[in-house]
Design a protein around this motif. Sequence first.
Motif, PDB file in Angstrom:
ATOM      1  N   GLY A  57       0.831  -1.210   0.000  1.00 55.07           N
ATOM      2  CA  GLY A  57       0.000   0.000   0.000  1.00 55.07           C
ATOM      3  C   GLY A  57       0.854   1.244   0.000  1.00 55.07           C
ATOM      4  O   GLY A  57       2.022   1.220   0.375  1.00 55.07           O
ATOM      5  N   GLU A  58       0.229   2.321  -0.456  1.00 53.53           N
ATOM      6  CA  GLU A  58       0.968   3.564  -0.590  1.00 53.53           C
ATOM      7  C   GLU A  58       1.043   4.313   0.738  1.00 53.53           C
ATOM      8  O   GLU A  58       0.256   4.057   1.654  1.00 53.53           O
ATOM      9  N   ALA A  63       2.449   9.962  -1.818  1.00 56.05           N
ATOM     10  CA  ALA A  63       1.614  11.150  -2.017  1.00 56.05           C
ATOM     11  C   ALA A  63       2.492  12.368  -2.283  1.00 56.05           C
ATOM     12  O   ALA A  63       2.227  13.153  -3.194  1.00 56.05           O
ATOM     13  N   LEU A  64       3.564  12.517  -1.515  1.00 55.04           N
ATOM     14  CA  LEU A  64       4.439  13.678  -1.704  1.00 55.04           C
ATOM     15  C   LEU A  64       5.207  13.588  -3.025  1.00 55.04           C
ATOM     16  O   LEU A  64       5.510  14.616  -3.642  1.00 55.04           O
ATOM     17  N   GLU A  65       5.485  12.361  -3.459  1.00 50.78           N
ATOM     18  CA  GLU A  65       6.186  12.185  -4.742  1.00 50.78           C
ATOM     19  C   GLU A  65       5.377  12.760  -5.905  1.00 50.78           C
ATOM     20  O   GLU A  65       5.955  13.175  -6.911  1.00 50.78           O
ATOM     21  N   THR A  66       4.063  12.775  -5.766  1.00 53.18           N
ATOM     22  CA  THR A  66       3.239  13.307  -6.859  1.00 53.18           C
ATOM     23  C   THR A  66       3.475  14.799  -7.064  1.00 53.18           C
ATOM     24  O   THR A  66       3.156  15.334  -8.118  1.00 53.18           O
ATOM     25  N   LYS A  72      -0.681   8.511 -10.824  1.00 52.37           N
ATOM     26  CA  LYS A  72      -1.899   8.123 -10.111  1.00 52.37           C
ATOM     27  C   LYS A  72      -1.570   7.594  -8.721  1.00 52.37           C
ATOM     28  O   LYS A  72      -0.620   6.826  -8.554  1.00 52.37           O
ATOM     29  N   VAL A  73      -2.344   8.033  -7.752  1.00 51.67           N
ATOM     30  CA  VAL A  73      -2.227   7.499  -6.394  1.00 51.67           C
ATOM     31  C   VAL A  73      -3.614   7.027  -5.989  1.00 51.67           C
ATOM     32  O   VAL A  73      -4.611   7.639  -6.367  1.00 51.67           O
ATOM     33  N   ASP A  74      -3.661   5.908  -5.270  1.00 51.77           N
ATOM     34  CA  ASP A  74      -4.940   5.394  -4.793  1.00 51.77           C
ATOM     35  C   ASP A  74      -5.304   6.146  -3.505  1.00 51.77           C
ATOM     36  O   ASP A  74      -5.077   5.678  -2.401  1.00 51.77           O
ATOM     37  N   LEU A  78      -4.917   5.265   0.628  1.00 52.16           N
ATOM     38  CA  LEU A  78      -3.789   5.899   1.320  1.00 52.16           C
ATOM     39  C   LEU A  78      -4.175   6.146   2.778  1.00 52.16           C
ATOM     40  O   LEU A  78      -3.365   6.027   3.691  1.00 52.16           O
ATOM     41  N   VAL A  79      -5.425   6.504   2.995  1.00 53.99           N
ATOM     42  CA  VAL A  79      -5.943   6.765   4.340  1.00 53.99           C
ATOM     43  C   VAL A  79      -6.387   5.436   4.947  1.00 53.99           C
ATOM     44  O   VAL A  79      -7.267   4.778   4.409  1.00 53.99           O
ATOM     45  N   ARG A  80      -5.748   5.035   6.045  1.00 52.97           N
ATOM     46  CA  ARG A  80      -6.057   3.741   6.661  1.00 52.97           C
ATOM     47  C   ARG A  80      -6.884   3.926   7.933  1.00 52.97           C
ATOM     48  O   ARG A  80      -6.722   4.919   8.644  1.00 52.97           O
TER      49      ARG A  80
END
Length: 264
Positions: A57-58, A63-66, A72-74, A78-80
């Motif tokens: 999982g991301e 997220a910061l890499e974007t 695309k990020v899921d 991302l929020v668990r």
Amino acid sequence: MAHVVAISNQKGGVAKTTTCISLGACLTERGHKTLLIDLDPQANLSLSLGHFDDAPGETITDALETTLNPRKVDWDNLVRPTSMPHLDVIPSDARLWSVERLISEKTGYEFGLSQLIGRWMDNYDYILFDCSPSLGPLIVMALTASNRVIIPIQTEFLAAVGLVRLIETVDAIREHTNANLEFNLLAVMYDQRNGICREVLNKLQENFSARLFSTVIGVDTRLKECVATGQPINQYDPKTRATQQYGMLAAELDQMVIGEQEGK
Ligand SMILES: Nc1ncnc2c1ncn2[C@@H]1O[C@H](COP(=O)(O)OP(=O)(O)O)[C@@H](O)[C@H]1O
Ligand SMILES: [Mg+2]
């Protein structure tokens, strides 16, 4: 709209992570949807809530890499979830070290995190950042994205050493990227039987009266125990002293935020 709080101190072991989880959990208990974001490559916050570095999982790193390379990020995954309903977490991982360095080379990187959290601002009442013990680019991004910073201070000799640099950083952020940043100090690991603790608390009250939370967090070994269970303190032991004190801190913060919002 979420109230965004960074928990920061460039010293390690001063209860930043403990405060982030415990305060977040107590805010949730008061009926507020809360998102914790782990901004420390050591990922102690993620681990304490049962999210391990090697799990698929991301993470916040992806997220910061974007902000460097759009891809695309899921976002939803991302929020668990955590063991508490309405308390969510975005975990971190060790790759954050290198991404932090790359990001800081980009012009305007300071606003990267502010842009990133925009998508969650309407879904939560509070967003809390657990910052790493450094004054590097990540803290600049975190303070730029925050309404306030809470600085936990151990009530022991030399605890305030280094505070001046952190307050200078806050002043620089106010001047350059976030004029409205508030800061508060939180006395932690207080032992009232210890003369030095009492003396340090008195000094903090003298020097920072208006900025010091009146809630003081005492020493409570249950805080060390709960980490291994993946539960925040109020779930692990609802009756222990730290649960009551972090509950009082959540109430005090709530009052402050309401007061500020009414004053606007
Ligand atoms: N009030 C407290 N009483 C006793 N132990 C505490 C208290 N607050 C934090 N700790 C413990 O101190 C250690 C450092 O806390 P931590 O939150 O990881 O600090 P930081 O994130 O600033 O490095 C941890 O083992 C934690 O369980
Ligand atoms: Mg920590």
